[in-house]
Write an enzyme that holds these catalytic residues in place. Sequence first.
Site: not given
Ligand code: BEZ
Ligand code: FE
Length: 259
Positions: A142, A176, A197, A200, A202
């Site tokens: 990010y 990631y 994860r 996605h 946001h």
């Molecule tokens: C996220 O980027 O969505 C995220 C990253 C770490 C912990 C929870 C959410």
């Molecule tokens: Fe995220």
Amino acid sequence: MSTNVKKNERVEEVFDLFLKHMKAFLKEANLNHEEYTNFVNWADRLGRAGELPLYADVFLETHVLQAMYTNMPGTQPSLLGPFFIEGSPRLEHTPGQPVVNTMRPDEPGETLHFSGRVQDLQGKPLANTKVEIWHNDNSRKYSSFDSEAPPYNLRGHFYTDENGAFDVKTIVPIPYSIPDEGPTGEFLEYLDQHPMRPAHLHLMFEAPGYETLITQVFFEGDPWLDNDVAEGVREELITTLHDKGGHKEAALTFEMRPA
Ligand code: BEZ
Ligand code: FE
């Protein structure tokens, strides 16, 4: 007391409940003093590494949201996570064209046109809703967090049109790993749990008279959908990536709850 902090009844109420359940938990877990000391030392390292928000967002945030929103009408919220920053640039709108997310001229990745509709619980379109978007780049990072990209890369905000619709051009995010070199990663190792994860977007929606909706959009076929380390996936937040020869397209409808 040297500070001017006043008694807070809500803190007292929540702490009393916490202790009540903690006592039952300690009895069931049969925790010994060495384990308690190990926990305190690990939590101290977590705080010193600045990873408390990361740990909380991986292991706790989804449970807070589920306790609040499971079976509620409207789009399910998902994790805000630790990578949101205030002050993203406004993305300008040319009629008939998608707004273009903040990116480098040679931004690596596949182009994505993501379109959405924002409506209330009765299906009335919510015009002029502020939509904030942020996601990772093709190095999995990010912007503003450990990334080589300029500040605010792949971050921006814009407003829905008179039909509550929007269309934004960005790149397809990729799965990631959450940062796993510190005490959060150490904890994952104790659980033999991977740090991944699913890909996605946001999104955050703000409209006067409605509860701000903070959520995420996921993509069908992602290998990490069923075992997201942060458990942020909700069935209704999964959309399909369509191949349009040269770019991808995806869409989703969002329903906001009255404030
Ligand atoms: C996220 O980027 O969505 C995220 C990253 C770490 C912990 C929870 C959410
Ligand atoms: Fe995220």
